[in-house]
Design an enzyme around this catalytic site. Structure first.
Site, mmCIF file in Angstrom:
data_model
loop_
_atom_site.group_PDB
_atom_site.id
_atom_site.type_symbol
_atom_site.label_atom_id
_atom_site.label_comp_id
_atom_site.label_asym_id
_atom_site.label_seq_id
_atom_site.Cartn_x
_atom_site.Cartn_y
_atom_site.Cartn_z
ATOM 1 N N LEU A 1 0.858 -1.182 0.000
ATOM 2 C CA LEU A 1 0.000 0.000 0.000
ATOM 3 C C LEU A 1 0.895 1.233 0.000
ATOM 4 O O LEU A 1 2.093 1.140 0.244
ATOM 5 C CB LEU A 1 -0.912 -0.006 1.228
ATOM 6 C CG LEU A 1 -1.836 -1.230 1.360
ATOM 7 C CD1 LEU A 1 -2.619 -1.166 2.658
ATOM 8 C CD2 LEU A 1 -2.771 -1.346 0.163
ATOM 9 N N SER A 2 0.325 2.393 -0.234
ATOM 10 C CA SER A 2 1.170 3.581 -0.303
ATOM 11 C C SER A 2 1.893 3.825 1.017
ATOM 12 O O SER A 2 3.034 4.291 1.022
ATOM 13 C CB SER A 2 0.360 4.811 -0.724
ATOM 14 O OG SER A 2 -0.735 5.016 0.139
ATOM 15 N N GLU A 3 1.241 3.494 2.160
ATOM 16 C CA GLU A 3 1.933 3.571 3.449
ATOM 17 C C GLU A 3 1.449 2.485 4.394
ATOM 18 O O GLU A 3 0.282 2.075 4.357
ATOM 19 C CB GLU A 3 1.741 4.946 4.122
ATOM 20 C CG GLU A 3 2.677 6.020 3.643
ATOM 21 C CD GLU A 3 1.989 7.049 2.769
ATOM 22 O OE1 GLU A 3 2.686 7.903 2.223
ATOM 23 O OE2 GLU A 3 0.757 6.969 2.619
ATOM 24 N N THR A 4 2.372 2.053 5.241
ATOM 25 C CA THR A 4 2.079 1.148 6.353
ATOM 26 C C THR A 4 2.627 1.785 7.622
ATOM 27 O O THR A 4 3.755 2.279 7.638
ATOM 28 C CB THR A 4 2.741 -0.230 6.142
ATOM 29 O OG1 THR A 4 2.181 -0.835 4.968
ATOM 30 C CG2 THR A 4 2.519 -1.139 7.338
ATOM 31 N N HIS B 1 -2.242 10.743 5.516
ATOM 32 C CA HIS B 1 -3.280 9.709 5.624
ATOM 33 C C HIS B 1 -2.936 8.656 6.672
ATOM 34 O O HIS B 1 -3.821 8.162 7.373
ATOM 35 C CB HIS B 1 -3.649 9.152 4.238
ATOM 36 C CG HIS B 1 -3.129 7.816 3.865
ATOM 37 N ND1 HIS B 1 -1.876 7.614 3.320
ATOM 38 C CD2 HIS B 1 -3.707 6.592 3.918
ATOM 39 C CE1 HIS B 1 -1.717 6.329 3.063
ATOM 40 N NE2 HIS B 1 -2.809 5.686 3.415
#
Length: 303
Positions: free
Chosen positions: A44-47, A76
């Site tokens: 995902l774009s961030e974890t 986010h």
């Protein structure tokens, strides 16, 4: 070892829209390499990795990873993690609730005001920027930027806005485009990226004033190939720095100004980021980011 995790969609109030986020709880014992591998696994774009608070006043310490590298701050992940960490508190109350969650990020403590629905599925969070937007430099060659985005140089620019680089924890190249048509046609051309975007700001945030939603002030897209993100559905860290772009070119008068941003439309994951800018004596006194988040899944990570 097993570790709990959750998936939330952020900057939206409905599942399978907005920007998906993984939140890994019980992150103690994970080193940098392991966290980077887990972030790449989620892809995902961030974890976000949640650790116990390491200083007074914090709810938790967090670290944020894209599939390719760690970030000192991101919007986010801040909104989604704050909403999720408030969930147990609201379950004790048994109804709609408000909470304050303070996240220790590399950029510093980030204080979030959270509102959560009684069932804990949909919430909203708002936070003051931990760092004010800062102008870094001009954006460079319009011709090179246009080529790297598969656009015509005449597509670049919006009213008096020209390409710039700003940062509020993470630097972004801000690229104004003339209208929705130009924004929709944009696509990264990898072999031309290095010529257009210098090493200090290789993530491109495109924006225009023409919007799909009537309550949005700007339409945006964000491409970050160096972070392992082809396109991001919603980019809170860019929205934070964008407050400086708006002030630089629009010369906002003293007072509070809303500049909501729609993003992710072209990806089929519409997002809505609430940006509020407070101006005093012609300068940004404060700015805040807000948005909703919805719980999609909870599970166990066996790492």
């Amino acid at each position: 070892m097993s570790r709990r995790y959750a998936i939330l969609d952020v900057f939206t109030d409905r599942r399978l829209a907005g920007n998906p986020l993984a939140v890994v709880l019980d992150a103690e014992g994970l080193d940098d390499a392991a966290m980077q591998k887990i972030a790449a696994e989620f892809n995902l774009s961030e974890t976000v990795f949640v650790f116990p608070a390491d200083q007074p006043g914090l709810t938790a310490k967090v670290r944020i990873f894209t599939p390719a590298r760690e970030l000192p701050f991101a919007g986010h992940p801040t909104v989604g993690t704050a909403v999720y960490l408030a969930k147990p508190r609201c379950e004790l109350i048994g109804g709609d609730c408000k909470a304050v969650i303070v996240l220790g990020e590399q950029v510093g403590p980030v204080r979030c005001g959270v509102r959560l629905a009684a069932d804990g599925s949909v919430g909203a969070a708002e936070f003051d920027l931990p760092k004010k937007p800062r102008f870094v430099r001009g954006g460079g060659s319009v011709e090179a930027i246009a080529a790297a985005l598969d656009l015509d140089p005449r597509d670049i620019g919006c009213e008096n806005h020209v390409p710039t680089v700003f940062e509020a924890g993470v630097p972004f190249a801000f690229v104004p485009v003339r209208d929705l048509d130009a924004a929709r046609r944009a696509r990264p051309v990898p072999q031309l990226w290095d010529a257009a975007f210098a090493e200090d700001a290789r993530s491109a945030f495109l924006y225009c004033r023409e919007t799909v939603r009537h309550d949005a002030a700007f339409h945006a897209r964000m491409f970050a190939p160096d972070m392992g993100i082809g396109e991001d559905p919603a980019t809170g860290a860019a929205a934070a720095a964008f407050a400086g772009v708006v002030q630089r070119f629009d010369a906002l008068p003293d007072g509070r100004h809303a500049a909501a941003i729609e993003q992710g439309v072209e990806m089929g994951r519409p997002s809505f980021i609430r940006l509020e800018i407070e101006i005093q004596r012609g300068q940004i006194q404060n700015a805040r980011i807000g948005g909703q988040a919805v719980l999609v899944a909870e599970g166990t990570l066996f790492v």
